[in-house]
Design an enzyme around this catalytic site. Structure first.
Site, PDB file in Angstrom:
ATOM      1  N   GLU A 175       0.824  -1.220   0.000  1.00 31.84           N
ATOM      2  CA  GLU A 175       0.000   0.000   0.000  1.00 31.84           C
ATOM      3  C   GLU A 175       0.856   1.266   0.000  1.00 31.84           C
ATOM      4  O   GLU A 175       0.415   2.350   0.390  1.00 31.84           O
ATOM      5  CB  GLU A 175      -0.978  -0.040   1.178  1.00 31.84           C
ATOM      6  CG  GLU A 175      -1.898  -1.253   1.151  1.00 31.84           C
ATOM      7  CD  GLU A 175      -3.296  -1.034   0.545  1.00 31.84           C
ATOM      8  OE1 GLU A 175      -3.825   0.067   0.650  1.00 31.84           O
ATOM      9  OE2 GLU A 175      -3.835  -2.002  -0.055  1.00 31.84           O
ATOM     10  N   HIS A 247      -3.709   1.270   7.747  1.00 29.51           N
ATOM     11  CA  HIS A 247      -2.339   1.582   7.311  1.00 29.51           C
ATOM     12  C   HIS A 247      -1.570   2.055   8.542  1.00 29.51           C
ATOM     13  O   HIS A 247      -2.159   2.636   9.469  1.00 29.51           O
ATOM     14  CB  HIS A 247      -2.322   2.728   6.286  1.00 29.51           C
ATOM     15  CG  HIS A 247      -2.937   2.400   4.956  1.00 29.51           C
ATOM     16  ND1 HIS A 247      -3.793   3.244   4.296  1.00 29.51           N
ATOM     17  CD2 HIS A 247      -2.777   1.321   4.152  1.00 29.51           C
ATOM     18  CE1 HIS A 247      -4.147   2.712   3.138  1.00 29.51           C
ATOM     19  NE2 HIS A 247      -3.559   1.527   3.035  1.00 29.51           N
ATOM     20  N   CYS A 368      -2.743  11.164   4.145  1.00 29.61           N
ATOM     21  CA  CYS A 368      -3.129  10.237   3.064  1.00 29.61           C
ATOM     22  C   CYS A 368      -3.115  10.944   1.723  1.00 29.61           C
ATOM     23  O   CYS A 368      -2.873  10.325   0.694  1.00 29.61           O
ATOM     24  CB  CYS A 368      -4.547   9.718   3.257  1.00 29.61           C
ATOM     25  SG  CYS A 368      -4.793   8.754   4.731  1.00 29.61           S
TER      26      CYS A 368
HETATM   27  O1  SUG Z   1      -7.701   2.709   1.100  1.00 29.07           O
HETATM   28  N1  SUG Z   1     -10.509   4.782   1.534  1.00 29.07           N
HETATM   29  C1  SUG Z   1      -9.069   4.636   1.457  1.00 29.07           C
HETATM   30  C2  SUG Z   1      -8.381   5.564   2.428  1.00 29.07           C
HETATM   31  C3  SUG Z   1      -6.907   5.592   2.223  1.00 29.07           C
HETATM   32  C4  SUG Z   1      -6.191   6.349   3.290  1.00 29.07           C
HETATM   33  N2  SUG Z   1      -4.812   6.380   3.034  1.00 29.07           N
HETATM   34  C5  SUG Z   1      -3.837   6.343   3.951  1.00 29.07           C
HETATM   35  N3  SUG Z   1      -4.082   5.987   5.174  1.00 29.07           N
HETATM   36  N4  SUG Z   1      -2.648   6.622   3.579  1.00 29.07           N
HETATM   37  C6  SUG Z   1      -8.654   3.178   1.720  1.00 29.07           C
HETATM   38  O2  SUG Z   1      -9.287   2.534   2.572  1.00 29.07           O
HETATM   39  C7  SUG Z   1     -12.775   4.359   0.809  1.00 29.07           C
HETATM   40  C8  SUG Z   1     -13.509   4.426  -0.488  1.00 29.07           C
HETATM   41  C9  SUG Z   1     -14.978   4.191  -0.348  1.00 29.07           C
HETATM   42  O3  SUG Z   1     -15.400   3.469   0.549  1.00 29.07           O
HETATM   43  O4  SUG Z   1     -15.710   4.768  -1.188  1.00 29.07           O
HETATM   44  C10 SUG Z   1     -11.283   4.214   0.624  1.00 29.07           C
HETATM   45  O5  SUG Z   1     -10.855   3.610  -0.334  1.00 29.07           O
END
Ligand code: SUG
Length: 440
Positions: A175, A247, A368
């Site tokens: 990731e 993460h 993020c």
């Molecule tokens: O991968 N949310 C992302 C959030 C990513 C956050 N990034 C870091 N922590 N670096 C994920 O879970 C939700 C999309 C939705 O449900 O429509 C989403 O993909």
């Protein structure tokens, strides 16, 4: 040592930003499933965060949104015909898949790639490995377009090494920079790279998904030609993954010589810190700010996103600045912790709050939204200039957003072929503004 800058490349929030509830183990994503989203407001919030850093004197870049809906995914699922035929058929047969094809998830640029500055690489190049994001369907389709964008931006192969995503298998789940922390004395100096993984390859699944394997992290460290003695592999604790830290950057952030982390972040905290100190011998003295569970319960750390903050060397300030989401100010325990922290004499001297609520409601905070790329002057000159921002370009992007993005999006909008066309036109205008029309 050459002078280098930490350039934040933020993902520009795309016109199809919606609340799909698609990320198991990401509590905000689940909680807000099906809510009305506001793509225009979301993109403006992100651009205002970029403007804030630019005005502070920091260098700021942007990554364009990916093409959405992702017709390749829908065609792979057997839908055919014109674009409108595909959308209408997918909306009838499998609305969940259509939602995945529409996800604007590339906004979370911390998951675009893992980055190693040239100061850490024995071949002297700046390396970027696109994350395969193989754990979540809606994210697993990002990598080909992300690699294409990175090649367009970091195309000079004498200076940059852009690596395609690791194999699409659970053993290589990756990731990106969200599970990677770089520590150093100064950005341009050699540093220690800490890779945080949630499971070993082949380990059977328990609880919420652990999205990073040790094998993936090791593979990236090898490809980036990092020195063995300057790399650390640390296991994220099962307790925080099950509490919703999908993460590592939900429970930890590091910058320069400072590591800011929750007491429960790592499976073996003392061993992790010892390994970082040993790897950093002769380079820097590690400073730590540990947030105890007694002061900030892990549940509050996750809803407030205290750790999903940008930890910045702010021009003109001696101590680091934590750029935290407004939700951290609104949560009693995290606000109190921040007040106490800045009154003390530790390495973090100020907390600034920023409104990225639209992204936060999908589990994406300030950290993020950005990919940190440490670059020397020569590397800055060698990269594609169109993605480096000044205020004029931010204004132009905001005009495009105001003109082409919808104010509101609900699940039913995704079934409307006209919406797909609007998304395409919006992206075309963005690419043109950034001088990246070749990606169209
Ligand atoms: O991968 N949310 C992302 C959030 C990513 C956050 N990034 C870091 N922590 N670096 C994920 O879970 C939700 C999309 C939705 O449900 O429509 C989403 O993909």
């Amino acid at each position: 040592m050459s002078t280098a800058y930490e350039v934040n490349f933020d993902g520009l929030i795309g016109p199809s930003h919606n609340y799909g509830g698609m990320s198991e183990g990401n509590l905000a994503s689940a909680r807000n499933e099906g809510d009305v989203s506001n793509p225009r407001e979301a993109a403006i919030q992100g651009l205002e965060k970029m403007r804030l850093l630019l005005r502070a004197g920091l260098k700021q870049g942007v990554l364009p949104p990916l093409p959405r809906p992702n017709f390749d995914l829908l065609v792979a699922a057997g839908f055919s015909g014109s674009d409108a035929d595909i959308i209408e058929a997918a909306a009838r047969a499998n609305p969940k898949l259509l939602k995945a094809a529409y996800s604007a998830s590339s906004m979370w640029a911390a998951n675009a790639a893992t980055v190693s500055p040239s100061a850490d690489a024995s071949d002297g190049r700046l390396h970027l490995t696109t994350a395969n994001l193989s754990t979540m369907l809606h994210r697993s389709t990002e990598h080909p377009d992300t690699t294409a964008a990175l090649i367009s931006i970091f195309g000079d192969t004498d200076r940059f090494g852009v690596h395609a995503a690791l194999p699409m298998h659970a053993d290589f789940a990756d990731e990106g920079a969200a599970n990677h922390v770089r520590l150093c004395a100064e950005h341009g100096a050699e540093g220690v790279e800490v890779f945080v993984y949630g499971r070993d390859a082949g380990e059977s699944a328990v609880g919420f998904p652990a999205r990073q394997t040790k094998l993936a992290s090791e593979s990236i460290a090898r490809a980036h030609t990092l020195s063995q003695s300057r790399q650390v592999f640390a296991r994220q604790s099962r307790a925080v993954i099950d509490a919703g830290a999908f993460h590592n950057d939900v429970v930890c952030v590091g910058s320069l010589d400072t590591l800011f982390y929750h007491e429960l972040a790592f499976e073996e905290t003392d061993a992790t810190l010892d390994a970082i100190r040993k790897a950093g011998e002769g380079l820097f003295e590690l400073k730590t700010v540990m947030v105890p569970e007694a002061d900030v319960p892990i549940g509050d750390a996750i809803t407030s996103y205290l750790f999903n903050s940008q930890l910045l060397k702010w021009p003109g300030e001696d101590r680091l600045v934590l750029l935290a989401p407004l939700e951290t100010q609104e949560t009693q325990s995290t606000r109190a912790f921040c007040e106490k922290m800045v009154e003390g004499n530790g390495p973090i001297g100020r907390v600034q709050y920023v409104d990225v609520r639209q992204s936060m409601r999908n589990g994406g905070g300030p950290a993020c939204l950005r990919l940190r790329v440490v670059m020397t002057d020569e590397e800055l000159d060698a990269c594609h200039q169109g993605v480096l921002l000044d205020e004029d370009k931010i204004d132009r992007l905001q005009d495009i957003v105001a003109r082409t993005y919808r104010d509101k999006v609900v699940a039913a909008d995704l079934a409307d072929p006209a919406f797909a066309n609007e998304c395409r036109l919006a992206r075309e205008a963005i690419l043109e503004c950034l001088g990246l029309s070749e990606l169209d």
